[in-house]
Design an enzyme around this catalytic site. Structure first.
Site, PDB file in Angstrom:
ATOM      1  N   GLY A  13       0.826  -1.212   0.000  1.00 43.92           N
ATOM      2  CA  GLY A  13       0.000   0.000   0.000  1.00 43.92           C
ATOM      3  C   GLY A  13       0.856   1.255   0.000  1.00 43.92           C
ATOM      4  O   GLY A  13       1.882   1.298   0.673  1.00 43.92           O
ATOM      5  N   VAL A  25      17.120   8.051   0.225  1.00 40.34           N
ATOM      6  CA  VAL A  25      17.933   6.876  -0.127  1.00 40.34           C
ATOM      7  C   VAL A  25      18.832   7.231  -1.320  1.00 40.34           C
ATOM      8  O   VAL A  25      20.042   6.970  -1.315  1.00 40.34           O
ATOM      9  CB  VAL A  25      17.021   5.670  -0.486  1.00 40.34           C
ATOM     10  CG1 VAL A  25      17.812   4.558  -1.152  1.00 40.34           C
ATOM     11  CG2 VAL A  25      16.302   5.156   0.765  1.00 40.34           C
ATOM     12  N   ARG A  74       1.240  -4.900  -5.753  1.00 42.88           N
ATOM     13  CA  ARG A  74       1.307  -6.177  -5.040  1.00 42.88           C
ATOM     14  C   ARG A  74       1.721  -7.173  -6.101  1.00 42.88           C
ATOM     15  O   ARG A  74       1.213  -7.142  -7.222  1.00 42.88           O
ATOM     16  CB  ARG A  74      -0.042  -6.497  -4.410  1.00 42.88           C
ATOM     17  CG  ARG A  74      -0.414  -5.410  -3.389  1.00 42.88           C
ATOM     18  CD  ARG A  74      -1.326  -5.885  -2.293  1.00 42.88           C
ATOM     19  NE  ARG A  74      -1.145  -5.066  -1.097  1.00 42.88           N
ATOM     20  CZ  ARG A  74      -1.792  -3.912  -0.849  1.00 42.88           C
ATOM     21  NH1 ARG A  74      -2.668  -3.436  -1.707  1.00 42.88           N
ATOM     22  NH2 ARG A  74      -1.562  -3.241   0.257  1.00 42.88           N
ATOM     23  N   ASP A 105       4.686  -5.068   6.367  1.00 41.54           N
ATOM     24  CA  ASP A 105       5.107  -6.419   6.772  1.00 41.54           C
ATOM     25  C   ASP A 105       5.279  -7.381   5.598  1.00 41.54           C
ATOM     26  O   ASP A 105       6.237  -8.153   5.539  1.00 41.54           O
ATOM     27  CB  ASP A 105       4.067  -7.016   7.716  1.00 41.54           C
ATOM     28  CG  ASP A 105       4.335  -6.642   9.161  1.00 41.54           C
ATOM     29  OD1 ASP A 105       5.445  -6.168   9.448  1.00 41.54           O
ATOM     30  OD2 ASP A 105       3.423  -6.829   9.994  1.00 41.54           O
ATOM     31  N   THR A 127       3.730   2.804   5.741  1.00 44.37           N
ATOM     32  CA  THR A 127       2.312   2.421   5.742  1.00 44.37           C
ATOM     33  C   THR A 127       1.568   3.377   6.657  1.00 44.37           C
ATOM     34  O   THR A 127       2.067   3.720   7.737  1.00 44.37           O
ATOM     35  CB  THR A 127       2.108   0.963   6.211  1.00 44.37           C
ATOM     36  OG1 THR A 127       0.778   0.838   6.737  1.00 44.37           O
ATOM     37  CG2 THR A 127       3.060   0.539   7.298  1.00 44.37           C
ATOM     38  N   ASP A 129      -0.946   2.852   8.431  1.00 43.85           N
ATOM     39  CA  ASP A 129      -1.621   2.210   9.573  1.00 43.85           C
ATOM     40  C   ASP A 129      -0.823   2.196  10.883  1.00 43.85           C
ATOM     41  O   ASP A 129      -1.379   1.900  11.925  1.00 43.85           O
ATOM     42  CB  ASP A 129      -1.973   0.755   9.227  1.00 43.85           C
ATOM     43  CG  ASP A 129      -3.147   0.648   8.260  1.00 43.85           C
ATOM     44  OD1 ASP A 129      -3.694   1.700   7.892  1.00 43.85           O
ATOM     45  OD2 ASP A 129      -3.501  -0.481   7.869  1.00 43.85           O
ATOM     46  N   ASP A 131       1.264  -0.071  11.710  1.00 43.91           N
ATOM     47  CA  ASP A 131       1.046  -1.450  12.168  1.00 43.91           C
ATOM     48  C   ASP A 131       2.293  -2.328  12.073  1.00 43.91           C
ATOM     49  O   ASP A 131       2.182  -3.543  11.959  1.00 43.91           O
ATOM     50  CB  ASP A 131      -0.099  -2.090  11.359  1.00 43.91           C
ATOM     51  CG  ASP A 131       0.201  -2.146   9.865  1.00 43.91           C
ATOM     52  OD1 ASP A 131       1.190  -1.520   9.434  1.00 43.91           O
ATOM     53  OD2 ASP A 131      -0.553  -2.802   9.127  1.00 43.91           O
ATOM     54  N   ARG A 156     -17.963  17.316  11.785  1.00 46.28           N
ATOM     55  CA  ARG A 156     -18.438  17.835  13.077  1.00 46.28           C
ATOM     56  C   ARG A 156     -19.266  19.113  12.874  1.00 46.28           C
ATOM     57  O   ARG A 156     -20.279  19.304  13.535  1.00 46.28           O
ATOM     58  CB  ARG A 156     -17.249  18.137  13.979  1.00 46.28           C
ATOM     59  CG  ARG A 156     -17.657  18.875  15.256  1.00 46.28           C
ATOM     60  CD  ARG A 156     -16.467  19.574  15.846  1.00 46.28           C
ATOM     61  NE  ARG A 156     -15.642  18.636  16.588  1.00 46.28           N
ATOM     62  CZ  ARG A 156     -15.836  18.350  17.880  1.00 46.28           C
ATOM     63  NH1 ARG A 156     -16.813  18.912  18.540  1.00 46.28           N
ATOM     64  NH2 ARG A 156     -15.054  17.501  18.506  1.00 46.28           N
ATOM     65  N   MET A 171      -9.157   4.475   8.567  1.00 45.80           N
ATOM     66  CA  MET A 171      -8.408   3.277   8.152  1.00 45.80           C
ATOM     67  C   MET A 171      -7.697   2.606   9.333  1.00 45.80           C
ATOM     68  O   MET A 171      -7.530   3.209  10.384  1.00 45.80           O
ATOM     69  CB  MET A 171      -7.455   3.638   7.030  1.00 45.80           C
ATOM     70  CG  MET A 171      -8.184   3.706   5.707  1.00 45.80           C
ATOM     71  SD  MET A 171      -7.057   3.843   4.324  1.00 45.80           S
ATOM     72  CE  MET A 171      -7.892   2.792   3.170  1.00 45.80           C
ATOM     73  N   GLY A 172      -7.261   1.377   9.106  1.00 36.26           N
ATOM     74  CA  GLY A 172      -6.598   0.581  10.126  1.00 36.26           C
ATOM     75  C   GLY A 172      -7.297  -0.757  10.265  1.00 36.26           C
ATOM     76  O   GLY A 172      -8.271  -0.879  10.993  1.00 36.26           O
ATOM     77  N   ARG A 173      -6.798  -1.734   9.508  1.00 35.04           N
ATOM     78  CA  ARG A 173      -7.465  -3.025   9.486  1.00 35.04           C
ATOM     79  C   ARG A 173      -7.193  -3.834  10.752  1.00 35.04           C
ATOM     80  O   ARG A 173      -8.084  -4.350  11.387  1.00 35.04           O
ATOM     81  CB  ARG A 173      -7.037  -3.829   8.255  1.00 35.04           C
ATOM     82  CG  ARG A 173      -8.194  -4.087   7.316  1.00 35.04           C
ATOM     83  CD  ARG A 173      -7.725  -4.714   6.040  1.00 35.04           C
ATOM     84  NE  ARG A 173      -6.779  -3.857   5.346  1.00 35.04           N
ATOM     85  CZ  ARG A 173      -6.015  -4.239   4.345  1.00 35.04           C
ATOM     86  NH1 ARG A 173      -6.049  -5.479   3.922  1.00 35.04           N
ATOM     87  NH2 ARG A 173      -5.207  -3.401   3.749  1.00 35.04           N
ATOM     88  N   ALA A 188     -13.747  12.685  20.068  1.00 37.98           N
ATOM     89  CA  ALA A 188     -14.804  11.686  19.858  1.00 37.98           C
ATOM     90  C   ALA A 188     -15.373  11.204  21.193  1.00 37.98           C
ATOM     91  O   ALA A 188     -14.633  11.027  22.161  1.00 37.98           O
ATOM     92  CB  ALA A 188     -14.243  10.504  19.082  1.00 37.98           C
ATOM     93  N   HIS A 218     -24.300  16.971  20.171  1.00 35.89           N
ATOM     94  CA  HIS A 218     -23.797  16.286  18.978  1.00 35.89           C
ATOM     95  C   HIS A 218     -22.607  15.413  19.361  1.00 35.89           C
ATOM     96  O   HIS A 218     -21.912  15.693  20.336  1.00 35.89           O
ATOM     97  CB  HIS A 218     -23.448  17.275  17.857  1.00 35.89           C
ATOM     98  CG  HIS A 218     -22.337  18.193  18.218  1.00 35.89           C
ATOM     99  ND1 HIS A 218     -22.530  19.328  18.974  1.00 35.89           N
ATOM    100  CD2 HIS A 218     -21.018  18.149  17.948  1.00 35.89           C
ATOM    101  CE1 HIS A 218     -21.373  19.935  19.146  1.00 35.89           C
ATOM    102  NE2 HIS A 218     -20.448  19.237  18.529  1.00 35.89           N
TER     103      HIS A 218
END
Ligand code: ADP
Length: 322
Positions: A13, A25, A74, A105, A127, A129, A131, A156, A171-173, A188, A218
């Site tokens: 991704g 680099v 991919r 990963d 990434t 995420d 993660d 909002r 996002m964030g699986r 929130a 709200h």
């Protein structure tokens, strides 16, 4: 003796800041007297020889751009012993002494396999995420959160005008970090993440009703992609509270945009670190952040690490968002 050469690719991704990493680099390797080869579309480029010679100007004008100018992909074909062998042969033909792989990963598993094939590889966590277990930070995370925050701020405004509840999926699986930090930043009422089991009645609806007693009108509920089901959550909230509720999925908007300062700086530092490792002939490493410092780990050890969720921060978020 011919100049040492390194290749650089972006894989999996895309994430804002990947370009800043490619730039670092490239320039760091050239500064150390190395040749640099840019590989297009991740591991696919190593399979079909889609490569370009990079010079100092190849990476001009990209530090501020989202996405990846080397493209990403991919590559199911690479993910096989034959594919890895073929990629290794391409590297040998090109005279590549090492490869910098910017991705997640999955991409690091590929980097480990290619290292075992005789081509030293170093990974950079790229990434949105956040993660990657071995690193406190992944390139793209800050930009994605800032985008999500800006979008939820807009939602909002309309939620506030209509006394509504907005249920927003970010996002964030497998990882609730974007939800956690964005949720805090937008105030929130509830934050639902895959790492913390929840009860919709107790943790969302009852909290909303408690807040309502003190005059709140709200509400924002942030839901991580890995939890999902925002439409059903919004429906249930509306049915149980009588407060009009709307669901929004932010989606890929969070993957794009100009990288923030943090992403550009971390990408630059990690890019330089990856080059320094390859310059010493060290491969099978992942560059990472630990206590704010740039470090590196063995890829296999890094892949075995378990992510630690910031439950302390989650508890603060819940305490103050009532
Ligand atoms: P990410 O790097 O963002 O986690 P993917 O999981 O899609 O993204 O992995 C990107 C690419 O890395 C895959 O298309 C494949 O070519 C390679 N890859 C993924 N998993 C492996 C694996 N177990 N072994 C070798 N290569 C892999």
């Amino acid at each position: 003796m011919s100049k040492k050469a390194i290749a650089v690719l972006t894989s999996g991704g895309d994430a804002p800041g990947m370009n800043a990493a490619v730039r670092a680099v490239t320039r760091s390797a050239i500064a150390s007297g190395m040749r640099v080869i840019g590989v297009r579309r991740g591991y696919n480029g190593l399979l079909n020889g889609d490569v370009i010679d990079m010079n100092l100007r190849s990476v001009s004008d990209i530090i501020h751009r989202g996405g990846t100018t080397l493209f990403t992909a991919r590559s199911p074909e690479f993910n096989s012993p034959e594919g890895v062998k073929k990629a290794g042969e391409t590297c040998r033909q090109l005279g590549v002494d090492g490869v910098v792989v910017i991705g997640g990963d999955g991409s690091f598993r590929g980097a480990r396999d290619l290292t075992n094939e005789g081509i030293p590889c170093v990974g950079i966590p790229g990434t949105i995420d956040n993660d990657i277990a071995c690193s406190e930070y992944t390139v793209g995370f800050d930009t994605a959160m800032n985008t999500a925050m800006e979008m939820v701020d807009r939602i909002r405004d309309t939620a506030q005008s209509h006394d509504r509840c907005s249920v927003v999926e970010v996002m964030g699986r497998r990882c609730g970090d974007i939800a956690l930090e964005t949720g805090i930043a937008v105030g929130a009422t509830a934050i639902l993440v895959p790492e913390v089991p929840f009860d919709l009645q107790k943790d969302v609806i009852d909290r909303m009703m408690t807040s309502q007693l003190t005059g709140k009108k709200h509400y924002i509920v942030i839901v991580a992609e890995g939890v999902g089901g925002v439409d059903a959550i919004a429906k249930e909230i509306q049915a149980k509270t009588g407060i009009e509720s709307r669901a929004t999925v932010l989606g890929h908007v969070q993957r794009g945009g100009s990288p923030t300062v943090r992403d550009r700086v971390v990408a630059s530092e990690m890019g330089d670190k990856a080059v320094q490792l390859l310059l010493q002939g060290i491969g099978n490493r992942v560059v990472a952040m630990k206590n704010g410092k740039i470090v590196d780990y063995d890829i296999t050890e890094a892949l075995d690490m378990k992510r630690v969720f910031r439950k302390d921060l989650y508890d603060v978020a819940i305490k103050i968002s009532i």
